[in-house]
Design a protein around this motif. Structure first.
Motif, PDB file in Angstrom:
ATOM      1  N   GLY A  44       0.826  -1.209   0.000  1.00  0.00           N
ATOM      2  CA  GLY A  44       0.000   0.000   0.000  1.00  0.00           C
ATOM      3  C   GLY A  44       0.853   1.249   0.000  1.00  0.00           C
ATOM      4  N   ASN A  45       0.296   2.304  -0.534  1.00  0.00           N
ATOM      5  CA  ASN A  45       0.981   3.575  -0.648  1.00  0.00           C
ATOM      6  C   ASN A  45       0.396   4.541   0.383  1.00  0.00           C
ATOM      7  OD1 ASN A  45       1.192   6.404  -1.639  1.00  0.00           O
ATOM      8  ND2 ASN A  45       2.423   5.425  -3.226  1.00  0.00           N
ATOM      9  N   ILE A  46       1.223   4.977   1.309  1.00  0.00           N
ATOM     10  CA  ILE A  46       0.764   5.834   2.404  1.00  0.00           C
ATOM     11  C   ILE A  46       0.201   7.153   1.880  1.00  0.00           C
ATOM     12  CG2 ILE A  46       1.538   7.156   4.421  1.00  0.00           C
ATOM     13  CD1 ILE A  46       3.486   4.805   4.978  1.00  0.00           C
ATOM     14  N   ASN A  47       0.886   7.770   0.928  1.00  0.00           N
ATOM     15  CA  ASN A  47       0.410   9.060   0.404  1.00  0.00           C
ATOM     16  C   ASN A  47      -0.917   8.925  -0.329  1.00  0.00           C
ATOM     17  OD1 ASN A  47       2.563  10.548   1.435  1.00  0.00           O
ATOM     18  ND2 ASN A  47       3.836  10.088  -0.341  1.00  0.00           N
ATOM     19  N   ALA A  48      -1.069   7.854  -1.088  1.00  0.00           N
ATOM     20  CA  ALA A  48      -2.341   7.616  -1.776  1.00  0.00           C
ATOM     21  C   ALA A  48      -3.442   7.361  -0.746  1.00  0.00           C
ATOM     22  CB  ALA A  48      -2.219   6.437  -2.729  1.00  0.00           C
ATOM     23  N   GLY A  49      -3.109   6.637   0.325  1.00  0.00           N
ATOM     24  CA  GLY A  49      -4.074   6.377   1.387  1.00  0.00           C
ATOM     25  C   GLY A  49      -4.505   7.658   2.085  1.00  0.00           C
ATOM     26  N   MET A  50      -3.556   8.566   2.303  1.00  0.00           N
ATOM     27  CA  MET A  50      -3.887   9.845   2.934  1.00  0.00           C
ATOM     28  C   MET A  50      -4.863  10.632   2.048  1.00  0.00           C
ATOM     29  SD  MET A  50      -1.404  12.886   4.394  1.00  0.00           S
ATOM     30  CE  MET A  50      -0.437  12.971   2.909  1.00  0.00           C
ATOM     31  N   ALA A  51      -4.619  10.622   0.751  1.00  0.00           N
ATOM     32  CA  ALA A  51      -5.506  11.331  -0.175  1.00  0.00           C
ATOM     33  C   ALA A  51      -6.911  10.703  -0.166  1.00  0.00           C
ATOM     34  CB  ALA A  51      -4.919  11.303  -1.587  1.00  0.00           C
ATOM     35  N   LEU A  52      -6.975   9.381  -0.115  1.00  0.00           N
ATOM     36  CA  LEU A  52      -8.275   8.702  -0.070  1.00  0.00           C
ATOM     37  C   LEU A  52      -9.010   8.999   1.234  1.00  0.00           C
ATOM     38  CD1 LEU A  52      -7.221   5.277  -1.573  1.00  0.00           C
ATOM     39  CD2 LEU A  52      -8.943   6.825  -2.537  1.00  0.00           C
ATOM     40  N   ALA A  53      -8.283   9.026   2.350  1.00  0.00           N
ATOM     41  CA  ALA A  53      -8.909   9.319   3.648  1.00  0.00           C
ATOM     42  C   ALA A  53      -9.518  10.717   3.641  1.00  0.00           C
ATOM     43  CB  ALA A  53      -7.890   9.174   4.777  1.00  0.00           C
ATOM     44  N   LYS A  54      -8.833  11.650   2.996  1.00  0.00           N
ATOM     45  CA  LYS A  54      -9.374  13.009   2.879  1.00  0.00           C
ATOM     46  C   LYS A  54     -10.567  13.037   1.928  1.00  0.00           C
ATOM     47  CE  LYS A  54      -5.137  15.432   4.008  1.00  0.00           C
ATOM     48  NZ  LYS A  54      -4.039  16.269   3.529  1.00  0.00           N
ATOM     49  N   LYS A  55     -10.432  12.349   0.796  1.00  0.00           N
ATOM     50  CA  LYS A  55     -11.501  12.331  -0.204  1.00  0.00           C
ATOM     51  C   LYS A  55     -12.797  11.778   0.372  1.00  0.00           C
ATOM     52  CE  LYS A  55     -12.761  10.260  -4.636  1.00  0.00           C
ATOM     53  NZ  LYS A  55     -12.314   9.409  -5.740  1.00  0.00           N
TER      54      LYS A  55
END
Length: 113
Positions: free
Chosen positions: A21-32
């Motif tokens: 998993g990609n932490i930065n992509a996960g952060m963007a999804l959590a915000k989205k």
């Protein structure tokens, strides 16, 4: 030969990072998907005590739980209407990314006794 070995090593590292998993992509999804609105701004202080703390949670547990919500595993306690709606549009990689992000956050969870 050295170039081939270097390229193979880079591909292996890249694949491993993607599989975890990609932490930065996960952060963007959590915000989205505004996960903080229920699980708290730090993902460790949910707005309701029945909502789980996500920060620092084990990555494999998070992946399993999100996948179960997506499948609608009612027999296993994963039948929350809000969460089912939230995870429905997520891909398997999105789930891995979210799990990696939440796992990476500082936590107040007890991890060792």
């Amino acid at each position: 030969m050295k170039k081939l070995l270097a390229a193979l090593a880079c591909a292996t590292v890249s694949f491993s990072a993607s599989a975890a998993g990609n932490i930065n992509a996960g952060m963007a999804l959590a915000k989205k998907y505004d996960c903080a609105s229920c699980h708290g701004k730090d993902y460790g202080t949910p707005i309701d005590p029945s909502y789980p703390k996500l920060a620092g949670q084990h990555r494999d547990y998070l992946e399993h739980a999100l996948t179960a919500y997506k499948r609608g595993d009612k027999g296993y306690g994963r039948n929350n209407a809000i969460m089912t709606g939230q995870v429905k549009p997520l891909s398997n990689q999105d789930i891995k990314d979210l799990a990696a992000y939440f796992h990476s956050l500082p936590t107040t969870l007890v991890t060792h006794r």
